[in-house]
Design an enzyme around this catalytic site. Structure first.
Site, PDB file in Angstrom:
ATOM      1  N   GLU A  69       0.797  -1.191  -0.017  1.00  0.00           N
ATOM      2  CA  GLU A  69      -0.129  -0.064   0.019  1.00  0.00           C
ATOM      3  C   GLU A  69       1.042   1.282   0.022  1.00  0.00           C
ATOM      4  OE1 GLU A  69      -3.649   0.401   2.442  1.00  0.00           O
ATOM      5  OE2 GLU A  69      -4.175  -1.710   2.090  1.00  0.00           O
ATOM      6  N   GLU A  76      -2.991  11.258 -12.174  1.00  0.00           N
ATOM      7  CA  GLU A  76      -3.963  10.233 -11.339  1.00  0.00           C
ATOM      8  C   GLU A  76      -2.861   9.198 -10.919  1.00  0.00           C
ATOM      9  OE1 GLU A  76      -5.006  11.516 -14.355  1.00  0.00           O
ATOM     10  OE2 GLU A  76      -5.772  13.043 -13.307  1.00  0.00           O
ATOM     11  N   HIS A 132       0.240  -8.050  -2.434  1.00  0.00           N
ATOM     12  CA  HIS A 132      -1.021  -7.571  -1.391  1.00  0.00           C
ATOM     13  C   HIS A 132      -1.985  -8.422  -2.246  1.00  0.00           C
ATOM     14  CE1 HIS A 132      -3.524  -4.114  -0.069  1.00  0.00           C
ATOM     15  NE2 HIS A 132      -3.713  -5.419   0.421  1.00  0.00           N
ATOM     16  N   PRO A 190     -13.996 -11.044   1.560  1.00  0.00           N
ATOM     17  CA  PRO A 190     -14.276 -12.445   1.861  1.00  0.00           C
ATOM     18  C   PRO A 190     -15.324 -12.913   1.308  1.00  0.00           C
ATOM     19  CG  PRO A 190     -15.258 -10.938   3.650  1.00  0.00           C
ATOM     20  CD  PRO A 190     -14.427  -9.889   2.702  1.00  0.00           C
ATOM     21  N   ASP A 244       0.645  -8.979   2.612  1.00  0.00           N
ATOM     22  CA  ASP A 244      -0.761  -9.033   3.086  1.00  0.00           C
ATOM     23  C   ASP A 244      -1.615  -9.963   2.285  1.00  0.00           C
ATOM     24  OD1 ASP A 244      -3.298  -8.443   4.165  1.00  0.00           O
ATOM     25  OD2 ASP A 244      -3.211  -6.545   3.729  1.00  0.00           O
ATOM     26  N   ASN A 281      -4.689 -11.067   3.198  1.00  0.00           N
ATOM     27  CA  ASN A 281      -5.923 -11.091   3.470  1.00  0.00           C
ATOM     28  C   ASN A 281      -6.628 -12.398   3.565  1.00  0.00           C
ATOM     29  OD1 ASN A 281      -6.816  -8.251   3.787  1.00  0.00           O
ATOM     30  ND2 ASN A 281      -6.346  -7.846   1.791  1.00  0.00           N
ATOM     31  N   ASN A 285      -3.605  -7.626  12.172  1.00  0.00           N
ATOM     32  CA  ASN A 285      -4.261  -6.561  11.726  1.00  0.00           C
ATOM     33  C   ASN A 285      -5.452  -6.373  12.803  1.00  0.00           C
ATOM     34  OD1 ASN A 285      -7.269  -5.918  10.079  1.00  0.00           O
ATOM     35  ND2 ASN A 285      -5.757  -4.535   9.634  1.00  0.00           N
ATOM     36  N   PHE A 342     -12.222  -6.425  13.520  1.00  0.00           N
ATOM     37  CA  PHE A 342     -11.555  -7.681  13.071  1.00  0.00           C
ATOM     38  C   PHE A 342     -10.329  -7.421  13.989  1.00  0.00           C
ATOM     39  CE2 PHE A 342      -8.193  -9.676  10.542  1.00  0.00           C
ATOM     40  CZ  PHE A 342      -8.903 -11.206  10.472  1.00  0.00           C
TER      41      PHE A 342
END
Length: 682
Positions: free
Chosen positions: A357, A393, A466, A471, A547, A549, A603, A608
């Site tokens: 990130e 951008e 990443h 979920p 990460d 997740n 995390n 969570f």
């Protein structure tokens, strides 16, 4: 379950959602369930919940609620507060009416169950869990998966202990009934609330009016789901700043308390939300937690060691009040967080640093320049969408950045894995609708780097990744990791044939212009060793950091640790992904987490707390020597989530030290199991 009812019953306040009350109206409320434990002046424990109880009429009629005229209106008759005249918020008008209703009903036991007249029988059990958060439909939103565990099924989620003359509440009430959404403990004789109240993380409504409370515990800030906190007619003079964490709070009922003038004036003029914001924005940092221990797992000397750090730093564009409403705005700002992140990286001083990130602007203008002073060089790639954007951008698109100590390592090669692009170009996945509808819209990437140690000649593959968060897309996560491991396997086989490095003399300048000096130690360093050769890709030491997740009961975890998952794995559901759903998925590496899955969490947010980040290593080529341990658990009792003053991201930094096994006697690995503080080594 009330007045001899033979079953649990649900009660509901009718027609009051999102409206100010009219005369003689009731408290705002949502559909609820209720039950009452055995009558006692000390309530709590396992017994009685979920079964019918009878209450003697003598006990019920002899209750003496704590209420006297001296408690009314904070000593300001006729509701003329602090000379504010007409400058009074609607929220305060609503509060006055609620306080009047609470006073009028102060002699009625179980009034919240009784006031509807007819209780409503539940049509079936409901699933209740404090681990919930709405899923945003926008992939740009940075969300966290909910806790992956079986929900407790209850046919009630509200407890009414009002008007019982209670003097204390057992801490067991707060540990055994975490599923509660609403708790009514008003019209009793309570002089304090136990700090363990903070365990009821799912509470949306708490009524402690008409007691003898003089203060509120700091742990009240753990109840970040609260929408209504009623404390009418107590003895409270001040409010803990931790109430500032309660960003969802719509009604903070404080009428009838001798509250400090500045707090009272704020809520009268601007309402409950304004007071909560005031407390949050003026919250002090407080005491920092004890430092995280370093846990030594192998003390054997080794000639070739290195350390690696992995950290999801929370991209600036995702650090918003809508995502982290419990965090003060100053603490969410990059000016505050960036320096703490940088200091932590410098202090940990790892040889390899994997950041997730990181946006393009922060990489080029902050991390790349600042870390160059510590001898770091880096390689960065943004997510795939940046390719389709104008530079203006694209600089805000996040991705993965891998830094390395340039005097220790040479970067031999690098590669970016674009999961979506790889998937749609695989021959076996052409024409698969799930690839186009589910995988392709998620533009996550992995950065793969190939290093050689200048001094020892050993080589190292580092993956920095990443994975998608949602979920509801466990299949996409699994496909992303399967593609990643397939690509890493191909790269490893190719890099096993990489020619020896001809010139390994350390660079005589740092990355910043104008710096050309070396330290005396660097000038006198030993002659570099020859490049090590590897017969196959699986023999090259491998780290997979990032990460993911994903928890330990997922297809992602199974694939990485077991080396394979079947074609009909539950996470794939009924989706079709070419050979993956025909033949299964596999990779040739023997990987294990440096933490052995023993870290409490990586995390930490109000909805969570769990492990999502990992440092995996190839067990045939590397041995873990030490890891950075848990956060001080006592510190977390008053902190509902990160980021905060001391932790600049909602993720933790992971750090591990490894030894390259090449040519040394095999040492039995020690598992990373973190026991009590006094038993830790470091």
């Amino acid at each position: 379950m009330m007045n001899g009812a033979q079953s649990h019953q649900r009660y509901m306040q009718m027609g009051m959602a999102n409206k100010f009350p009219q005369p003689n109206s009731q408290h705002p409320g949502q559909q609820q369930h209720h039950s009452h434990p055995q009558q006692s002046n000390h309530v709590g424990g396992h017994g009685g919940m979920g079964h019918q109880h009878t209450f003697s009429s003598g006990t019920m009629s002899n209750v003496t609620p704590n209420f006297t005229p001296s408690n009314l209106h904070s000593g300001t008759p006729n509701n003329n507060h602090i000379g504010l005249g007409e400058n009074i918020s609607e929220n305060w008008h609503q509060q006055l009416q609620l306080a009047t209703e609470a006073r009028a009903a102060s002699s009625t036991p179980h009034r919240h169950c009784r006031k509807e007249g007819v209780s409503r029988v539940s049509k079936g059990p409901v699933e209740v869990s404090p681990e919930h958060s709405p899923r945003a439909g926008n992939d740009e939103a940075r969300n966290r998966p909910t806790k992956n565990e079986e929900l407790r099924r209850q046919d009630w989620d509200a407890m009414d202990l009002s008007g019982q003359g209670l003097r204390a509440l057992s801490p067991a009430l707060f540990s055994d009934y975490k599923f509660l959404g609403k708790l009514y403990i008003d019209n009793n004789r309570l002089t304090r609330l136990d700090p363990s109240l903070g365990r009821l993380r799912g509470l949306t409504h708490l009524d402690a009016s008409n007691n003898q409370l003089s203060e509120i515990p700091e742990e009240i800030g753990m109840l970040v789901n609260l929408k209504s906190l009623l404390l009418f007619h107590n003895r409270i003079q001040s409010l803990p700043s931790e109430i500032g964490y309660l960003h969802k709070l719509e009604m903070l009922g404080v009428e009838g308390n001798p509250l400090e003038d500045d707090l009272k004036e704020e809520i009268i003029r601007s309402g409950s939300k304004a007071l909560v914001t005031h407390l949050r924005e003026n919250m002090e940092a407080g005491d920092a937690p004890n430092g995280r221990d370093w846990h030594v797992l192998d003390e054997t000397s080794a000639p070739d060691t290195f350390s690696v750090l992995s950290y999801n730093i929370l991209c600036d564009k995702y650090a918003t009040a809508s995502q982290y409403g419990y965090t003060p705005s100053e603490v969410l700002s990059w000016n505050y967080r960036g320096n703490i992140i940088l200091d932590e990286i410098k202090d940990l001083n790892a040889d390899i640093v994997c950041l997730q990130e990181v946006d393009q602007e922060r990489y080029n203008e902050f991390f790349r320049r600042e870390l160059a002073h510590q001898d770091y060089r880096g390689f960065f790639s943004p997510r795939a969408r940046a390719k389709t954007m104008a530079d203006k951008e694209a600089r805000f698109v996040d991705g993965c950045a891998t830094f390395y100590k340039s005097r220790k390592y040479i970067l031999l090669d690098k590669h970016v894995i674009d999961f979506a692009n790889t998937a749609i170009n695989r021959p076996d996945m052409k024409g698969e609708h799930d690839v186009f509808n589910r995988v392709m819209p998620r533009d996550h990437i992995a950065v793969v780097t190939f290093f050689e140690n200048r001094a020892t000649g050993s080589r190292l593959i580092v993956v920095n990744v990443h994975i998608y968060w949602d979920p509801a897309y466990e299949d996409v996560k699994l496909v992303q990791v399967a593609i990643m491991m397939d690509q890493v396997s191909r790269l490893a086989d190719r890099w096993a044939k990489h020619p020896p490095c001809a010139d390994k003399t350390a660079f005589r300048h740092a990355e910043l212009d104008g710096e050309t000096s070396l330290t005396p130690a660097e000038e006198s360093q030993d002659e570099p060793a020859q490049s090590q050769e590897y017969s196959s890709g699986t023999h090259i030491p491998l780290l997979v950091c990032g990460d993911f997740n994903s928890g330990d009961r997922t297809g992602v975890h199974d694939l990485i640790t077991r080396g394979h998952v079947s074609h009909d794995h539950a996470d794939l559901a009924n989706h079709s992904y070419g050979n993956f759903t025909r033949d299964g998925m596999s990779h040739p590496f023997n990987l294990k987490s440096a933490y052995n899955d023993e870290l409490s969490f990586t995390n930490y947010t109000p909805t969570f707390s769990g492990v999502l980040d990992y440092i995996w290593y190839s067990t045939n080529a590397l041995q873990v020597r030490g890891v950075l341990g848990n956060v001080d658990l006592a510190y977390l009792n008053k902190v509902p989530g990160f980021p905060n003053h001391h932790f600049p991201s909602d993720h933790l930094t992971l750090k591990a030290e490894f030894a390259v096994k090449s040519g040394r006697k095999e040492i039995k690995a020690v598992e990373a199991k973190f026991g009590p503080q006094k038993e830790r080594r470091g």
